[in-house]
Design a protein around this motif. Structure first.
Motif, PDB file in Angstrom:
ATOM      1  N   VAL A 127       4.995   7.826   4.407  1.00  0.00           N
ATOM      2  CA  VAL A 127       4.937   6.703   3.468  1.00  0.00           C
ATOM      3  C   VAL A 127       6.316   6.052   3.345  1.00  0.00           C
TER       4      VAL A 127
ATOM      5  N   ARG B 269       0.899   4.313  -2.654  1.00  0.00           N
ATOM      6  CA  ARG B 269       0.655   5.677  -2.189  1.00  0.00           C
ATOM      7  C   ARG B 269       1.789   6.610  -2.634  1.00  0.00           C
TER       8      ARG B 269
ATOM      9  N   GLU C  57       1.160   7.682  -6.163  1.00  0.00           N
ATOM     10  CA  GLU C  57       0.064   8.668  -6.215  1.00  0.00           C
ATOM     11  C   GLU C  57       0.552  10.049  -5.799  1.00  0.00           C
TER      12      GLU C  57
ATOM     13  N   THR D  65      -3.671   4.448   7.057  1.00  0.00           N
ATOM     14  CA  THR D  65      -4.339   3.717   5.983  1.00  0.00           C
ATOM     15  C   THR D  65      -5.582   2.998   6.493  1.00  0.00           C
TER      16      THR D  65
ATOM     17  N   LYS E  55       0.832  -1.211   0.000  1.00  0.00           N
ATOM     18  CA  LYS E  55       0.000   0.000   0.000  1.00  0.00           C
ATOM     19  C   LYS E  55       0.866   1.261   0.000  1.00  0.00           C
TER      20      LYS E  55
END
Ligand code: ZN
Ligand code: ZN
Length: 598
Positions: free
Chosen positions: A495, A281, A284, A551, A277
């Motif tokens: 992140v 991320r 993105e 998350t 994930k």
């Protein structure tokens, strides 16, 4: 708040999912009986728990066992194991189906803690490889910070605790079998800090105590004997550093990592899922940052042409925008100015009820915390619920002009707002106020770090989604793209913390690769990246807690939104979520809105 917790409980309680009303009655009676028995069990458990973990008791403001120092030998580890096994056994009497939601969460937290302790002793075995485990400096300063005891009595407690230091370090030396180089260096550094604390601040405090001459001399001598034992351990570590040919790798390996993630983070995702994930991320965020940079470029860089490499453009632009910051003299007053504006925004937008009787006190960071820099929240522990909550703001006094400039650029005009959202409103501080109203001491003691950090990280994005970047009350002008770009950078850090920690421990990531990730993909300065690398060598899974919690909360909220459609109420969601105290997000999800599960 109390009311809504009660309401929630009764909803869970009535929800026994049975069509037969007679059985339902019976189950309800049973549930009630087990719930009150479970509360008594909890009380017994907590009382016994502090005897096994006296230092932990001190740290949460329970000063009953301040004088006790556990000798870290085989016998005490066996006692701890026996304690854990016995209570795991008793826990089996309280079947999940016979308890209400809140007690079920407590039960799960106790179980996780006991299993995790057994795992630590028998599998992780940090006592064999982490020499920094053996340091009483923190405990002693926590005893001395107790505001409810006289100086003289606190010193007497400390002296009694320190009288066991010789045995303590004899056991420590026996334990250390295969140290890592990194933890050995850390231990030496931190123990030298403790030596300085004992011969400085602690000895000064003893001199200030109202003691007879004989007593005073004895205490000063006791402290210097204790300091001698610490010095002996430090020279043992020094020679370990010199003579060890092969240190243990600081990486704990795939299997232990996955298990530690399970026990510490208590997520409904596995470590690997969270890592995947985080990778997604990151892509993105990079896309969003590229778009914003292209838009903002002419405003800040004028005629200079946009670089061919987007990442270089982003870095240059961030460096330029970061030059907008407050002066070092105004750092604290600027934070104070933000708080009421943030509070008003939260109220106007209907995001969360904030108890006006619990105002946040912004203060200059106290001396004993000095060096933490930036900002942090000090909350009263479970044994001092009425105490004030402080927002500690780092003093920039010790910085050189260059150091201060670099710090202020990092906490520039935009990041400072995100920092205040994260630390204070509606982040950590707001969560703590709700958590203190949670009826369970178990949730205060075994509070889940991923939920706590995840909530603070979640509120950053939530506030921006609700229009904080368009709010003119703070600065009188709208700089939406700057705010979002800086947010993206800030979030990228969280992140990449996850990606770094996972990759270092599971994929053998080297220092060079780690620094490359942080500096070139997450736009960090060298000093920040070096510090993060060091942290990644000294801790495991903790760096994942921020992103994992975020998350889980963010995905859960979006699921609820989808499910409830127009009936979804963000304020209600937040309040119900926080009413569970600092419980793991996975467990909150399980018991959230019990009525809907019928
Ligand atoms: Zn400047
Ligand atoms: Zn935080």
């Amino acid at each position: 708040m109390k009311k809504s917790i009660l309401l929630l409980l009764s909803v869970v309680y009535l929800c026994s999912c049975s069509n037969d009303s007679k059985t339902e009655d019976k189950t309800a009676q049973n549930t009630e009986r087990k719930d009150s028995a479970f509360k008594q069990f909890e009380e017994r458990f907590v009382n016994e728990f502090w005897k096994i973990y006296p230092g932990w008791a001190t740290s949460v403001g329970n000063h009953t066992y301040d004088t006790v120092l556990i000798i870290p030998n085989e016998a005490s580890r066996t006692a701890e194991l026996n304690f854990c096994k016995a209570y795991l056994d008793s826990l089996n009497q309280y079947n999940e189906g016979l308890l209400n939601g809140n007690n079920n969460i407590d039960r799960a937290l106790i179980k996780n803690n006991l299993e995790s302790s057994i795992w630590s002793i028998t599998k992780l075995k940090a006592h064999e490889w982490n020499p920094s485990d053996y340091n009483v400096g923190g405990s002693v300063s926590e005893i001395m910070n107790n505001k409810k005891e006289t100086l003289e009595n606190k010193i007497r407690s400390v002296i009694r605790k320190l009288s066991k230091l010789e045995q303590y370090y004899t056991a420590a030396k026996t334990n250390i079998k295969t140290p890592t180089k990194e933890h050995t260096e850390l231990a030496i550094q931190q123990l030298n800090g403790t030596i300085g604390f004992f011969s400085g601040t602690l000895s000064d405090s003893i001199n200030k105590g109202k003691f007879g001459a004989h007593e005073l001399d004895k205490y000063l001598a006791d402290v210097s004997i204790a300091t001698g034992h610490i010095k002996g351990y430090v020279s043992f570590l020094d020679s370990t550093l010199k003579n060890t040919k092969e240190f243990k790798d600081f990486r704990i390996g795939k299997e232990l990592y996955a298990e530690k993630f399970k026990y510490n983070i208590q997520s409904s995702f596995t470590a690997e899922e969270v890592y995947e994930k985080a990778l997604k991320r990151k892509e993105e965020l990079l896309k969003e940052m590229t778009e914003r940079s292209k838009k903002l470029w002419p405003k800040y860089m004028k005629a200079k042409s946009y670089p061919a490499d987007d990442k270089i453009a982003i870095k240059e632009l961030i460096t330029e925008i970061a030059k907008t910051h407050v002066s070092r003299e105004k750092f604290q007053s600027e934070i104070e100015r933000h708080i009421p504006i943030l509070t008003k925004f939260v109220k106007d937008k209907n995001l969360l009820y904030m108890d006006p009787k619990k105002p946040l006190v912004v203060r200059k960071e106290p001396e004993w915390m000095a060096g933490v820099a930036g900002a942090s929240i000090s909350a009263p522990g479970p044994y001092d619920k009425e105490g004030d909550t402080f927002y500690n703001v780092g003093s920039l006094a010790a910085y050189t002009p260059e150091g201060a400039e670099s710090f202020l650029r990092e906490y520039n005009k935009y990041i400072l707002q995100i920092l205040n959202i994260h630390e204070a409103i509606p982040g950590h501080y707001a969560q703590l106020v709700y958590s203190n109203q949670s009826p369970s001491i178990i949730k205060s003691i075994f509070g889940n770090g991923a939920m706590v950090e995840g909530w603070a990280v979640y509120t950053e994005l939530m506030m921006l989604e609700e229009g904080w970047a368009k709010n003119t009350e703070l600065n009188g002008q709208v700089e939406e793209d700057e705010m979002w770009l800086m947010y993206n950078k800030w979030h990228m850090r969280v992140v990449c913390n996850t990606i770094l920690d996972y990759s270092v421990q599971n994929k053998g990531m080297t220092k060079e690769e780690g620094l490359n990730l942080l500096m070139n993909e997450a736009f960090q300065e060298k000093s920040e990246a070096e510090g993060k690398w060091r942290r990644a060598t000294l801790t495991q899974v903790q760096l994942c807690s921020y992103f994992t919690g975020f998350t889980e909360i963010y995905e859960f909220r979006n699921e609820q939104k989808k499910e409830l459609g127009t009936k979804f109420d963000l304020k209600k969601f937040h309040e119900q979520f926080l009413s569970f105290g600092s419980a793991p997000v996975g467990l909150i999800k399980k018991y959230f809105g019990g009525d809907k599960k019928c």
